[in-house]
Design an enzyme around this catalytic site. Structure first.
Site, short mmCIF file in Angstrom:
data_model
loop_
_atom_site.label_atom_id
_atom_site.label_comp_id
_atom_site.label_asym_id
_atom_site.label_seq_id
_atom_site.Cartn_x
_atom_site.Cartn_y
_atom_site.Cartn_z
CB CYS A 67 14.81 17.76 -19.88
SG CYS A 67 16.00 18.29 -19.10
CG HIS B 51 18.01 20.67 -16.84
ND1 HIS B 51 16.85 20.89 -17.07
CD2 HIS B 51 18.73 21.67 -16.81
CE1 HIS B 51 16.57 22.24 -17.15
NE2 HIS B 51 17.81 22.75 -16.79
CB CYS C 69 12.20 21.67 -18.75
SG CYS C 69 13.87 21.27 -19.11
CD GLU D 121 15.08 15.79 -16.58
OE1 GLU D 121 13.86 16.00 -16.49
OE2 GLU D 121 16.03 16.59 -16.30
#
Length: 156
Positions: A82, A49, A79, A51
């Protein structure tokens, strides 16, 4: 410097390769120390992801896993995975471009980053950025239209 614009540049990189368009930038002392965009499909990795990638780069840049005093700018609300990584990295402030109505873990669905049970308190700045919202909304609208077209073609 408008750091959310840099995060949007990262998100557009993800969009160009067919990824969900999420971008993140980490800043400390007015210097970008990490950035990333979603590469989940490309890397075939559940943790790729924006992040997480930005946090990894920031840690390498400063030579420490502790990102105290750093701020993250992200186009879409993180999410749970993260949000947990943001807590663990000790990022101090989080600037969020738009809500994640399905998996948001910074207050819209659940709130991991400000949770007294895990002693987590991160200052959140909701930017309500129209471009962030449009980028993610258009992406999923196009995906749904592609699926409809595919099903229509396959019926013939």
């Amino acid at each position: 410097m408008n750091y959310i614009d840099l995060a949007l540049e990262e998100a557009r990189k993800a969009l160009e390769i067919g990824e969900i368009p999420v971008g993140a930038v980490i800043v400390k002392d007015n210097k970008v120390i990490g950035k990333g965009y979603n590469l989940k499909e490309y890397r075939k990795s559940v943790i790729a992801h924006a992040e997480i990638i930005a946090i990894e780069e920031a840690c390498k840049t400063i030579g420490d896993w502790r990102l105290n005093g750093a701020e993250m700018y992200v186009t879409l609300e993180p999410c749970p995975m993260c949000a947990s990584a943001i807590i663990q990295s000790r990022i101090s402030r989080l600037h969020i471009g738009t809500f994640n109505k399905d998996m948001g873990a910074c207050g819209s669905v659940i709130d991991i980053v400000n949770n007294r049970y895990i002693n987590s308190y991160i200052h959140i700045n909701w930017l309500y950025n129209e471009e962030c919202s449009k980028l993610i909304t258009d992406f999923f609208k196009n995906k749904r239209n592609e699926k409809k077209l595919y099903k229509k073609v396959m019926k013939k």
